[in-house]
Write a protein that holds these residues in place. Structure first.
Motif, PDB file in Angstrom:
ATOM      1  N   HIS A 116       0.775  -1.078   0.005  1.00  0.00           N
ATOM      2  CA  HIS A 116      -0.167   0.098   0.051  1.00  0.00           C
ATOM      3  C   HIS A 116       0.864   1.300   0.085  1.00  0.00           C
ATOM      4  O   HIS A 116       1.644   1.425   1.061  1.00  0.00           O
ATOM      5  N   LEU A 117       0.769   2.119  -0.943  1.00  0.00           N
ATOM      6  CA  LEU A 117       1.514   3.360  -1.053  1.00  0.00           C
ATOM      7  C   LEU A 117       1.408   4.355   0.109  1.00  0.00           C
ATOM      8  O   LEU A 117       2.177   4.887   0.569  1.00  0.00           O
ATOM      9  N   GLY A 118       0.130   4.109   0.638  1.00  0.00           N
ATOM     10  CA  GLY A 118      -0.047   5.040   2.027  1.00  0.00           C
ATOM     11  C   GLY A 118       0.526   4.696   2.868  1.00  0.00           C
ATOM     12  O   GLY A 118       1.164   5.601   3.904  1.00  0.00           O
ATOM     13  N   CYS A 119       0.741   3.359   3.476  1.00  0.00           N
ATOM     14  CA  CYS A 119       1.496   2.840   4.680  1.00  0.00           C
ATOM     15  C   CYS A 119       2.692   1.825   4.539  1.00  0.00           C
ATOM     16  O   CYS A 119       3.118   1.302   5.498  1.00  0.00           O
ATOM     17  N   ASP A 120       2.988   1.262   3.263  1.00  0.00           N
ATOM     18  CA  ASP A 120       3.787   0.289   3.148  1.00  0.00           C
ATOM     19  C   ASP A 120       3.306  -1.030   3.667  1.00  0.00           C
ATOM     20  O   ASP A 120       4.130  -2.080   3.353  1.00  0.00           O
ATOM     21  N   GLY A 121       1.958  -1.147   4.020  1.00  0.00           N
ATOM     22  CA  GLY A 121       1.411  -2.430   4.418  1.00  0.00           C
ATOM     23  C   GLY A 121       1.400  -3.350   3.155  1.00  0.00           C
ATOM     24  O   GLY A 121       1.125  -2.994   2.111  1.00  0.00           O
ATOM     25  N   ALA A 122       1.425  -4.898   3.511  1.00  0.00           N
ATOM     26  CA  ALA A 122       1.244  -5.756   2.430  1.00  0.00           C
ATOM     27  C   ALA A 122      -0.187  -5.540   1.933  1.00  0.00           C
ATOM     28  O   ALA A 122      -1.105  -5.362   2.461  1.00  0.00           O
TER      29      ALA A 122
END
Length: 147
Positions: A116-122
């Motif tokens: 996720h570009l917003g939080c780097d979560g998978a």
């Protein structure tokens, strides 16, 4: 050689495969989603024959999945940008990557992580019921003819 048309198949999946079911097509879409927009970029990344790449890019443009945008006049050169129709293939591309990560990767693990570009979560694709919004297990899903 496999046919491109699935005659007699009244099925949205069969129709989708007519457009993006050929081996190189989804890899080209994946590349454009990852930022590779130029012919030579695809050529170098995929190791595909020039004529095959040209044919697949033309088909993806013809169907509205990619659009050709000129970036140079002499000689004339184009980039391939994803359209909304192409961007809407993201869940299918990610789902196939997840499946490959689960069943087909070697000991070194997956070559890419979708984040996720917003939080780097998978990022993961999951089935959700439209009515009750509950996440579903594969075994809880069926397909019925529309009446």
């Amino acid at each position: 050689m496999l046919r491109r048309i699935y005659e007699g198949q009244d099925c949205s999946l069969a129709h989708a495969l007519e457009v993006v079911g050929e081996r190189w097509s989804l890899l080209i879409v994946r590349n454009v989603l990852l930022g590779i927009k130029r012919f030579d970029g695809h050529l170098g990344d995929l190791g595909i024959a020039r004529n095959v790449l040209s044919d697949r890019l033309n088909r993806l443009v013809e169907y509205g999945i990619l659009e050709r945008v000129r970036y140079q006049d002499r000689p004339t050169r184009y980039e391939y940008h994803i359209t909304q129709m192409g961007r809407d293939l993201t869940p299918a591309v990610v789902a196939l990557m997840q499946w490959g990560d689960r069943y087909l990767v070697g000991e070194s693990g997956p070559p890419r992580r979708i984040e996720h570009l917003g939080c780097d979560g998978a990022v993961r694709v999951e089935l959700t019921c439209e009515r009750c919004t509950r996440p579903l297990m594969n075994e809880e899903v069926t397909a019925r003819p529309v009446t």
